[in-house]
Design a protein around this motif. Structure first.
Motif, PDB file in Angstrom:
ATOM      1  N   ARG A  32       0.826  -1.205   0.000  1.00 28.96           N
ATOM      2  CA  ARG A  32       0.000   0.000   0.000  1.00 28.96           C
ATOM      3  C   ARG A  32       0.861   1.257   0.000  1.00 28.96           C
ATOM      4  NH1 ARG A  32      -4.371  -2.224   4.223  1.00 28.96           N
ATOM      5  NH2 ARG A  32      -6.089  -2.644   2.805  1.00 28.96           N
ATOM      6  N   TRP A  71      -3.350  -9.282  -4.002  1.00 29.94           N
ATOM      7  CA  TRP A  71      -2.096  -8.535  -3.893  1.00 29.94           C
ATOM      8  C   TRP A  71      -0.932  -9.246  -4.579  1.00 29.94           C
ATOM      9  CZ3 TRP A  71      -1.973  -3.660  -2.473  1.00 29.94           C
ATOM     10  CH2 TRP A  71      -2.929  -3.160  -1.599  1.00 29.94           C
ATOM     11  N   THR A  86      -1.700  -3.005  -8.335  1.00 29.75           N
ATOM     12  CA  THR A  86      -1.748  -2.541  -6.961  1.00 29.75           C
ATOM     13  C   THR A  86      -1.529  -1.044  -6.923  1.00 29.75           C
ATOM     14  OG1 THR A  86       0.605  -3.030  -6.718  1.00 29.75           O
ATOM     15  CG2 THR A  86      -0.945  -4.715  -5.997  1.00 29.75           C
ATOM     16  N   PRO A 275      -6.687  -4.406  -4.542  1.00 31.11           N
ATOM     17  CA  PRO A 275      -6.287  -3.263  -5.375  1.00 31.11           C
ATOM     18  C   PRO A 275      -7.441  -2.680  -6.183  1.00 31.11           C
ATOM     19  CG  PRO A 275      -4.651  -5.001  -5.515  1.00 31.11           C
ATOM     20  CD  PRO A 275      -5.828  -5.587  -4.789  1.00 31.11           C
ATOM     21  N   GLU A 278      -9.694  -0.611  -4.003  1.00 35.24           N
ATOM     22  CA  GLU A 278      -9.153   0.729  -3.756  1.00 35.24           C
ATOM     23  C   GLU A 278      -9.366   1.633  -4.969  1.00 35.24           C
ATOM     24  OE1 GLU A 278      -5.145   0.246  -2.352  1.00 35.24           O
ATOM     25  OE2 GLU A 278      -5.889  -0.090  -0.309  1.00 35.24           O
ATOM     26  N   ARG A 279      -9.249   1.061  -6.165  1.00 36.11           N
ATOM     27  CA  ARG A 279      -9.522   1.874  -7.356  1.00 36.11           C
ATOM     28  C   ARG A 279     -10.995   2.257  -7.424  1.00 36.11           C
ATOM     29  NH1 ARG A 279      -6.322  -2.027  -9.906  1.00 36.11           N
ATOM     30  NH2 ARG A 279      -7.990  -2.799 -11.252  1.00 36.11           N
TER      31      ARG A 279
END
Length: 477
Positions: A32, A71, A86, A275, A278-279
């Motif tokens: 991260r 990940w 990521t 990932p 998070e996007r």
């Protein structure tokens, strides 16, 4: 072959946190923050175990969890790598929680549009195997615990002024359940008790959407979500998915709301990797959209620990919906809605306006199930039972199965021209099936069967899969 990256890790044997969780957490934090970048090669499990002075199993378990979260990427013969896509946090810092949700002033209290009448789905006749999705094993509950819960409900007097948020004791217990089972850091002040996922989604739609607002639904996806948004006057926007879930790059920037099923996409079965989550949240913060996360069967996982809920990653931009319809049964009629406090207050106001409420006796009964641990014990039993049924499907149809790591259904991929005839012939032999076609808003993009194993016994699951296997085209045909 790329050189192995040097990973600064430590383990604390005096800490109550398991060693594998410590290793996975430190690696996740490094990815991260940008200390580990996409494409970099990690040490072998044996090498990292020796470096840390732990068993190889500890490192293997940590890597498996990170594989499941998206990940890491394994390349045959060359090792373990940080997966492409990521997204490190900007400047190595944690991203800020999104801005408060804006509730449109004067959003309409529109009544649902009338829909064509259709017969409700009834239980399959005796001797027929029903492998359609959406139903749990309702005969698997503890009858003693169930009766005890309803006796406790009968001890309470009727309430002349039902709380639109739900009983305070139940909200506390649901918050604790979510913290324990889904790692969602939430307090009772962010929890509303609903009558189920559909009720919660309709309350959100009625609160947030004006006529003409654009609301996204996964494609293929849950048909009821499309109907609910349309009934509130929204323009429904199909949002394509792949084998992992919703494709963030394909989302338009003008959506007011996006409905998604990241824990176990319905019906394809993918789970949204960290990932991509998070996007997705970065997209929501940039566009101002609200993400409605349907956690409908996240209690049932069969490989590693469940991925963190979107709500836990950004409580300011996500509404979390949950239900007992899959864990206990649809007839219970209870679910929950988790949202920022200001949005929850707006939903409560709307709820009072239309006299919508969750049954008080049902809330009291579920409170007892949670207080005594009966619901947790039931979930553990059913998780084992469903795992056996899921294993029977994988054994029979393995190469064609997708989305088998969680939930109560899998997808079986088939050529487009094969599906209608196979479904018809299976029905003639007493096996009821569902197809992906029925879950598309537009032209069918994903072809195959959606097999539910919640309401069929293990013997029936095996029998139904044997019929499907016999009817499938020969490989290479």
């Amino acid at each position: 072959m790329r050189p192995t990256v040097d990973v600064p890790l430590t383990v604390n044997r005096e800490c109550a946190v398991p060693l594998a969780v410590q290793v996975a957490g430190q690696l996740r934090d490094a990815m991260r923050a940008g200390g580990l970048r996409a494409g970099e090669r990690l040490p072998s499990t044996r090498g990292l175990a020796a470096l840390l002075g732990v068993s190889r199993t500890v490192v293997t378990d940590a890597y498996q969890q990170l594989y499941a979260e998206g990940w890491l990427d394994g390349r045959h013969g060359s090792g373990t790598y940080v997966a492409d896509g990521t997204l490190p946090h900007e400047n190595g810092q944690a991203r800020a929680v999104g801005a408060p949700v804006s509730v449109p002033a004067g959003a309409p209290f529109s009544a649902p549009l009338s829909a064509p009448r259709r017969a409700h789905r009834e239980a399959a006749p005796r001797g027929v195997v029903d492998l359609r999705p959406g139903r749990p094993w309702v005969s698997g509950y503890d009858e003693t615990a169930w009766r005890r819960a309803w006796r406790s409900a009968g001890d309470l007097p009727l309430n002349a002024f039902p709380d639109p948020y739900g009983h305070p004791e139940l909200r506390e217990l649901l918050a604790e359940h979510l913290r324990r089972a889904r790692a969602v850091p939430v307090g009772a002040g962010n929890v509303m008790v609903t009558r189920g996922t559909g009720n919660g989604l309709d309350l959100i739609a009625a609160t947030l959407l004006r006529p003409g607002d654009r609301a996204g639904v996964e494609e293929p996806g849950w048909r009821a979500a499309r109907r609910i948004f349309a009934s509130r006057g929204a323009e429904v926007v199909p949002c394509p998915v792949d084998e992992q879930g919703v494709i963030v790059e394909a989302l338009p920037d003008d959506l007011r709301v996006l409905y998604t099923t990241p824990a176990h996409q319905f019906p394809v079965g993918g789970r949204l990797p960290i990932p991509r989550r998070e996007r997705l949240l970065a997209w929501a913060r940039r566009t101002g959209a609200i993400v409605v996360e349907d956690d409908y069967d996240a209690e049932f996982r069969y490989d590693v620990a469940p991925l963190p809920a979107l709500y836990g990653l950004d409580p300011g931009r996500v509404v979390l919906l949950g239900t007992l319809s899959k864990s206990l049964g649809p007839d219970v009629g209870l679910g929950w809605l988790v949202a920022p406090a200001d949005l929850l207050d707006a939903v409560a106001e709307r709820r009072m306006y239309v006299a919508d409420r969750t049954s008080g006796p049902v809330q009291r009964a579920v409170t007892t199930l949670l207080e005594r641990g009966d619901l947790d014990r039931h979930l553990r039993r059913m998780r084992l039972e469903y795992a056996r049924r899921r294993a029977a499907i994988v054994e029979a149809l393995g190469p064609y199965v997708r989305g088998d790591t969680a939930g109560l259904h899998v997808m079986v991929t088939l050529p487009a021209g094969v599906v209608p005839g196979l479904v018809r012939r299976a029905g003639e032999r007493g096996v009821l099936l569902d197809t992906t076609e029925a879950h598309h808003h537009g032209p069918t993009r994903v072809h195959g069967l959606v097999l539910g194993y919640g309401s069929a016994s293990r013997a029936d699951v095996r029998r139904g899969c044997a019929v499907i296997r016999e009817l499938m085209p020969a490989e290479g045909a």
